[in-house]
Design an enzyme around this catalytic site. Sequence first.
Site, PDB file in Angstrom:
ATOM      1  N   GLY A 155     -23.695  47.209-111.815  1.00 33.62           N
ATOM      2  CA  GLY A 155     -23.170  45.874-111.733  1.00 33.62           C
ATOM      3  C   GLY A 155     -22.133  45.436-112.573  1.00 33.62           C
ATOM      4  O   GLY A 155     -21.595  46.546-113.417  1.00 33.62           O
ATOM      5  N   CYS A 156     -21.361  44.424-112.411  1.00 32.39           N
ATOM      6  CA  CYS A 156     -20.094  44.062-113.155  1.00 32.39           C
ATOM      7  C   CYS A 156     -20.434  43.959-114.647  1.00 32.39           C
ATOM      8  O   CYS A 156     -19.589  44.435-115.200  1.00 32.39           O
ATOM      9  CB  CYS A 156     -19.690  42.765-112.767  1.00 32.39           C
ATOM     10  SG  CYS A 156     -20.698  41.311-112.355  1.00 32.39           S
ATOM     11  N   TYR A 157     -21.503  43.162-114.881  1.00 32.78           N
ATOM     12  CA  TYR A 157     -21.689  43.220-116.454  1.00 32.78           C
ATOM     13  C   TYR A 157     -22.029  44.482-117.117  1.00 32.78           C
ATOM     14  O   TYR A 157     -21.536  44.742-118.228  1.00 32.78           O
ATOM     15  CB  TYR A 157     -23.016  42.040-116.857  1.00 32.78           C
ATOM     16  CG  TYR A 157     -22.461  40.695-116.676  1.00 32.78           C
ATOM     17  CD1 TYR A 157     -21.412  40.161-117.485  1.00 32.78           C
ATOM     18  CD2 TYR A 157     -23.271  39.771-115.917  1.00 32.78           C
ATOM     19  CE1 TYR A 157     -21.073  38.797-117.607  1.00 32.78           C
ATOM     20  CE2 TYR A 157     -22.774  38.362-115.869  1.00 32.78           C
ATOM     21  CZ  TYR A 157     -22.112  37.917-116.478  1.00 32.78           C
ATOM     22  OH  TYR A 157     -21.746  36.533-116.551  1.00 32.78           O
ATOM     23  N   ALA A 160     -18.786  46.620-117.518  1.00 33.01           N
ATOM     24  CA  ALA A 160     -18.010  46.271-118.867  1.00 33.01           C
ATOM     25  C   ALA A 160     -18.601  46.559-120.117  1.00 33.01           C
ATOM     26  O   ALA A 160     -18.177  46.992-121.121  1.00 33.01           O
ATOM     27  CB  ALA A 160     -17.927  44.706-118.670  1.00 33.01           C
TER      28      ALA A 160
END
Length: 335
Positions: A155-157, A160
């Site tokens: 996932g994107c979160y 990061a």
Amino acid sequence: MLNTVIVGASGYAGAELAALVQNHPQLKLFGLYVSAGSQDAHKRFSSLHPQWVGELDQPLLPLDEDGMTRILTQADLVLLATAHEVSAELAPKFLAKGLPVFDLSGAFRVQDQQFYQDYYGFTHESEQWLAQAAYGLAEWNADGIHAAQLIAVPGCYPTASLCALKPLQQAGLIKAEWQPIINAVSGVSGAGRKASVNTSFCEVSLSPYGTFNHRHQPEISHHLGKGVLFQPHLGNYVRGILATIYVQLADDVTLEQVDQAYLAAYEGKPLVRLTGQMPSIRGVASTPYCDLAWQQQGNMLVVVSAIDNLLKGAASQAIQCVNIKFGFEPATGLI
């Protein structure tokens, strides 16, 4: 040239995938597909994404029986930019025919069937493939990605957050009883292309959501090997994630140790940039990079991580995984 199929090509991440595949020296864009009942079926890709007029004018094909037959008999790999339940249903069909699958949904990211009932609201029926999926955090799992047939793109979160935290966790620099606190803001494109009141232009404001129950929290904790406190926010901009992360360090950890942990983790990995100054959305939007910087005061550390949620948080990381899987340089077609 590898015949590459994208399913879910009408959405934001699917569109980024199409552009990346089109410009990749080792990949051939073999087909852009949407669900058989989609209102976008048979439309030109460029009519939905006009920045690609004249470059990507292929039709969006319905994934009907003929489409499935064409993919199963002629494609070399499949990229799924589909909903979680759809990926969970489609992936085993492609995998059974020997096709490598790179899934951008959450359907195979955590090897725990109960996780999907608790956080995604469906019963996972593919225990076999769930157990075999490699987590596609590209800088941290190259061997697993290369060996696997199914790659679950993070996932994107989590991308990061994990890029920021894993060097510290691997080096044993985080205080044992401390839960890192992740305060992250995402652009509206992270909610997908489907229209919603909450993501319309006049409604969007900087606001928190998903307190204590966001599905990315257990994904981050699972792949970090340590619990975290995660608070996402919706930002009033289109694309990008900025995560500010608060860490209590173990006793007597020096800034030199912290610096060395990051330098060792990302030496020779050009898509993670140790910027030396606090990252920004502007610095990463429309790029495949993760920018990292940190500042220490006593035993407290603030780490800031910035990515484009549609690229490093989705499409470009998927292409990194394709590159790793097939033995190309990881940044091929990206920079």
